[in-house]
Design a protein around this motif. Structure first.
Motif, PDB file in Angstrom:
ATOM      1  N   ALA A 147       0.914  -1.160   0.012  1.00  0.00           N
ATOM      2  CA  ALA A 147      -0.112   0.078   0.024  1.00  0.00           C
ATOM      3  C   ALA A 147       0.639   1.241  -0.049  1.00  0.00           C
ATOM      4  CB  ALA A 147      -0.954  -0.057   1.139  1.00  0.00           C
ATOM      5  N   TYR A 148       1.883   1.332   0.760  1.00  0.00           N
ATOM      6  CA  TYR A 148       3.017   2.423   0.706  1.00  0.00           C
ATOM      7  C   TYR A 148       3.608   2.376  -0.642  1.00  0.00           C
ATOM      8  CZ  TYR A 148       1.962   2.525   5.830  1.00  0.00           C
ATOM      9  OH  TYR A 148       1.845   3.107   7.121  1.00  0.00           O
ATOM     10  N   SER A 149       3.805   1.685  -1.309  1.00  0.00           N
ATOM     11  CA  SER A 149       4.652   1.575  -2.472  1.00  0.00           C
ATOM     12  C   SER A 149       3.597   2.218  -3.372  1.00  0.00           C
ATOM     13  CB  SER A 149       5.045   0.264  -3.112  1.00  0.00           C
ATOM     14  OG  SER A 149       5.989  -0.354  -1.912  1.00  0.00           O
ATOM     15  N   LYS A 150       2.618   1.684  -3.417  1.00  0.00           N
ATOM     16  CA  LYS A 150       1.328   2.295  -4.337  1.00  0.00           C
ATOM     17  C   LYS A 150       0.948   3.621  -4.272  1.00  0.00           C
ATOM     18  CE  LYS A 150      -1.664   1.611  -7.449  1.00  0.00           C
ATOM     19  NZ  LYS A 150      -1.354   1.586  -9.087  1.00  0.00           N
ATOM     20  N   SER A 151       1.184   4.178  -2.953  1.00  0.00           N
ATOM     21  CA  SER A 151       0.890   5.625  -2.642  1.00  0.00           C
ATOM     22  C   SER A 151       2.092   6.315  -3.024  1.00  0.00           C
ATOM     23  CB  SER A 151       1.025   5.769  -1.059  1.00  0.00           C
ATOM     24  OG  SER A 151       1.085   7.057  -0.638  1.00  0.00           O
ATOM     25  N   LEU A 152       3.287   5.741  -3.028  1.00  0.00           N
ATOM     26  CA  LEU A 152       4.502   6.615  -3.674  1.00  0.00           C
ATOM     27  C   LEU A 152       4.462   6.715  -5.148  1.00  0.00           C
ATOM     28  CD1 LEU A 152       7.540   5.767  -1.476  1.00  0.00           C
ATOM     29  CD2 LEU A 152       6.510   7.742  -1.800  1.00  0.00           C
ATOM     30  N   GLN A 153       3.886   5.770  -5.631  1.00  0.00           N
ATOM     31  CA  GLN A 153       3.760   5.564  -7.287  1.00  0.00           C
ATOM     32  C   GLN A 153       2.824   6.673  -7.534  1.00  0.00           C
ATOM     33  OE1 GLN A 153       2.376   1.642  -8.312  1.00  0.00           O
ATOM     34  NE2 GLN A 153       4.346   0.801  -8.485  1.00  0.00           N
ATOM     35  N   LEU A 154       1.719   6.927  -6.890  1.00  0.00           N
ATOM     36  CA  LEU A 154       0.463   7.927  -7.102  1.00  0.00           C
ATOM     37  C   LEU A 154       0.864   9.401  -6.623  1.00  0.00           C
ATOM     38  CD1 LEU A 154      -2.403   5.603  -6.161  1.00  0.00           C
ATOM     39  CD2 LEU A 154      -1.841   6.315  -8.370  1.00  0.00           C
ATOM     40  N   ASP A 155       1.776   9.322  -5.834  1.00  0.00           N
ATOM     41  CA  ASP A 155       2.198  10.794  -4.992  1.00  0.00           C
ATOM     42  C   ASP A 155       3.561  10.785  -4.713  1.00  0.00           C
ATOM     43  OD1 ASP A 155       2.396  13.146  -4.138  1.00  0.00           O
ATOM     44  OD2 ASP A 155       0.798  12.987  -2.680  1.00  0.00           O
ATOM     45  N   PRO A 156       4.671  10.878  -5.733  1.00  0.00           N
ATOM     46  CA  PRO A 156       6.049  10.688  -5.215  1.00  0.00           C
ATOM     47  C   PRO A 156       6.407  11.761  -4.291  1.00  0.00           C
ATOM     48  CG  PRO A 156       5.715  10.393  -7.553  1.00  0.00           C
ATOM     49  CD  PRO A 156       4.494  10.801  -7.033  1.00  0.00           C
ATOM     50  N   ALA A 157       5.852  13.006  -4.117  1.00  0.00           N
ATOM     51  CA  ALA A 157       6.170  13.835  -3.070  1.00  0.00           C
ATOM     52  C   ALA A 157       5.650  13.684  -1.691  1.00  0.00           C
ATOM     53  CB  ALA A 157       5.385  15.258  -3.802  1.00  0.00           C
ATOM     54  N   ASN A 158       4.910  12.663  -1.633  1.00  0.00           N
ATOM     55  CA  ASN A 158       4.328  12.333  -0.167  1.00  0.00           C
ATOM     56  C   ASN A 158       5.443  11.956   0.539  1.00  0.00           C
ATOM     57  OD1 ASN A 158       3.059  11.468   2.012  1.00  0.00           O
ATOM     58  ND2 ASN A 158       1.634  10.682   0.992  1.00  0.00           N
ATOM     59  N   ALA A 159       5.823  12.778   1.395  1.00  0.00           N
ATOM     60  CA  ALA A 159       7.129  12.904   2.180  1.00  0.00           C
ATOM     61  C   ALA A 159       6.773  11.904   3.549  1.00  0.00           C
ATOM     62  CB  ALA A 159       7.825  14.046   2.637  1.00  0.00           C
ATOM     63  N   GLY A 160       5.767  11.956   3.847  1.00  0.00           N
ATOM     64  CA  GLY A 160       5.231  10.978   5.038  1.00  0.00           C
ATOM     65  C   GLY A 160       5.361   9.504   4.867  1.00  0.00           C
ATOM     66  N   VAL A 161       5.259   9.057   3.666  1.00  0.00           N
ATOM     67  CA  VAL A 161       5.188   7.590   3.334  1.00  0.00           C
ATOM     68  C   VAL A 161       6.357   7.024   3.420  1.00  0.00           C
ATOM     69  CG1 VAL A 161       4.692   5.937   1.454  1.00  0.00           C
ATOM     70  CG2 VAL A 161       2.915   7.802   2.030  1.00  0.00           C
ATOM     71  N   ARG A 162       7.516   7.642   2.902  1.00  0.00           N
ATOM     72  CA  ARG A 162       8.984   7.250   2.708  1.00  0.00           C
ATOM     73  C   ARG A 162       9.462   6.611   4.091  1.00  0.00           C
ATOM     74  NH1 ARG A 162      10.692   7.742  -2.149  1.00  0.00           N
ATOM     75  NH2 ARG A 162       9.989   9.385  -3.376  1.00  0.00           N
ATOM     76  N   PRO A 163       9.391   7.300   5.242  1.00  0.00           N
ATOM     77  CA  PRO A 163       9.955   6.592   6.506  1.00  0.00           C
ATOM     78  C   PRO A 163       9.164   5.321   6.865  1.00  0.00           C
ATOM     79  CG  PRO A 163       9.518   8.948   6.759  1.00  0.00           C
ATOM     80  CD  PRO A 163       8.668   8.696   5.275  1.00  0.00           C
ATOM     81  N   LYS A 164       7.817   5.351   6.564  1.00  0.00           N
ATOM     82  CA  LYS A 164       7.129   4.172   6.829  1.00  0.00           C
ATOM     83  C   LYS A 164       7.508   3.011   6.097  1.00  0.00           C
ATOM     84  CE  LYS A 164       2.939   6.774   8.013  1.00  0.00           C
ATOM     85  NZ  LYS A 164       1.731   7.247   7.506  1.00  0.00           N
ATOM     86  N   LEU A 165       7.514   3.196   4.751  1.00  0.00           N
ATOM     87  CA  LEU A 165       8.201   2.320   3.832  1.00  0.00           C
ATOM     88  C   LEU A 165       9.592   1.709   4.328  1.00  0.00           C
ATOM     89  CD1 LEU A 165       7.302   0.537   1.519  1.00  0.00           C
ATOM     90  CD2 LEU A 165       8.070   2.086   0.136  1.00  0.00           C
ATOM     91  N   ALA A 166      10.248   2.504   4.601  1.00  0.00           N
ATOM     92  CA  ALA A 166      11.485   2.236   4.906  1.00  0.00           C
ATOM     93  C   ALA A 166      11.817   1.345   6.236  1.00  0.00           C
ATOM     94  CB  ALA A 166      12.506   3.529   5.178  1.00  0.00           C
ATOM     95  N   LEU A 167      10.725   1.610   7.100  1.00  0.00           N
ATOM     96  CA  LEU A 167      10.773   0.918   8.358  1.00  0.00           C
ATOM     97  C   LEU A 167      10.444  -0.647   8.283  1.00  0.00           C
ATOM     98  CD1 LEU A 167      10.985   1.005  11.505  1.00  0.00           C
ATOM     99  CD2 LEU A 167       8.456   1.818  11.583  1.00  0.00           C
ATOM    100  N   ILE A 168       9.244  -0.760   7.269  1.00  0.00           N
ATOM    101  CA  ILE A 168       8.908  -1.969   6.732  1.00  0.00           C
ATOM    102  C   ILE A 168       9.973  -2.615   6.362  1.00  0.00           C
ATOM    103  CG2 ILE A 168       7.164  -3.539   5.576  1.00  0.00           C
ATOM    104  CD1 ILE A 168       5.348  -1.241   6.235  1.00  0.00           C
ATOM    105  N   ARG A 169      10.729  -1.944   5.281  1.00  0.00           N
ATOM    106  CA  ARG A 169      11.711  -2.791   4.344  1.00  0.00           C
ATOM    107  C   ARG A 169      12.861  -3.207   5.542  1.00  0.00           C
ATOM    108  NH1 ARG A 169      11.329   0.956  -0.878  1.00  0.00           N
ATOM    109  NH2 ARG A 169       9.599  -0.298  -1.891  1.00  0.00           N
ATOM    110  N   ASP A 170      13.124  -2.323   6.296  1.00  0.00           N
ATOM    111  CA  ASP A 170      13.933  -2.628   7.394  1.00  0.00           C
ATOM    112  C   ASP A 170      13.892  -3.683   8.257  1.00  0.00           C
ATOM    113  OD1 ASP A 170      16.664  -2.230   8.718  1.00  0.00           O
ATOM    114  OD2 ASP A 170      15.567  -1.558  10.372  1.00  0.00           O
ATOM    115  N   LEU A 171      12.412  -4.014   8.640  1.00  0.00           N
ATOM    116  CA  LEU A 171      11.932  -4.973   9.357  1.00  0.00           C
ATOM    117  C   LEU A 171      12.086  -6.355   8.557  1.00  0.00           C
ATOM    118  CD1 LEU A 171       8.895  -3.509  10.911  1.00  0.00           C
ATOM    119  CD2 LEU A 171      10.939  -4.222  12.195  1.00  0.00           C
ATOM    120  N   PHE A 172      11.948  -6.324   7.281  1.00  0.00           N
ATOM    121  CA  PHE A 172      11.876  -7.539   6.539  1.00  0.00           C
ATOM    122  C   PHE A 172      13.351  -7.981   5.971  1.00  0.00           C
ATOM    123  CE2 PHE A 172       7.428  -7.296   5.930  1.00  0.00           C
ATOM    124  CZ  PHE A 172       7.142  -8.579   6.044  1.00  0.00           C
TER     125      PHE A 172
END
Length: 188
Positions: A147-172
């Protein structure tokens, strides 16, 4: 995600089938133990042969059918394993382990909605099934990542999504990679 294993060695198993499923005969327990040992030692083809021989006489035995599903998985016969676990969920809906293993196979194919539904069924049948809860958390993280990846595709300027996505990627990838480098990998 973690597979449920047979009841016999408890560390990875986290599988507790009711005593009624195990029966009381020593011969029966030995056959389960033999198949389980073959699976655990990386001999799924031999485990399948032994399970099939046993199931020829007792085709409805849920414990041996479960072990057979694990052997199919380990043999790389995913479609057959999925069918085996699906049939167990239909015939023995009170057992959470087949739902869990089916969910792991779904997740392995990136079918996270199906995995979520199967895990929810596992938890409904046994609310104290820790492995299913952990696996459900993993599925939710994968769904969140999508969902966060899709959000970034739709709105690359959404700065709030990047830290969330990075956190999840770090967990995995981050901690898991560091842990696996420090300790030997264990089978599902």
């Amino acid at each position: 995600m973690k597979f449920a294993r047979s009841k016999f060695p408890a560390p990875l198993a986290l599988v507790v089938l009711t005593a009624g499923l195990l029966g009381s005969g020593a011969l029966r327990a030995d056959e389960y133990g033999d198949v389980n040992q073959l699976v655990r030692t990386g001999k799924p083809t031999e485990a399948l042969a032994k399970a099939d021989q046993y199931l020829a006489a007792k085709p409805k035995d849920p414990q041996m059918r479960f072990l057979r599903g694990i052997a199919l998985t380990d043999a790389g016969r995913t479609a057959e394993a999925m069918t085996a676990f699906q049939q167990l969920t239909e015939e023995y809906p009170e057992l959470p382990e087949p739902y869990n293993n089916l969910a792991v196979l779904y997740a392995g194919q990136a079918q996270f909605d199906k995995a979520r539904a199967a895990l929810e069924m596992a938890i409904r049948t046994n609310p104290n099934y820790a492995t299913a809860h952990e696996n459900l958390g993993d599925v939710y993280m994968k769904l969140a990542s999508e969902a966060y990846s899709k959000s970034l595709q739709l709105d690359p300027a959404n700065a709030g999504v990047r830290p969330k996505l990075a956190l999840i990627r770090d967990l995995f990838s981050g901690p898991a990679a560091r842990t696996s480098a420090a300790t030997p990998a264990t089978p599902r």
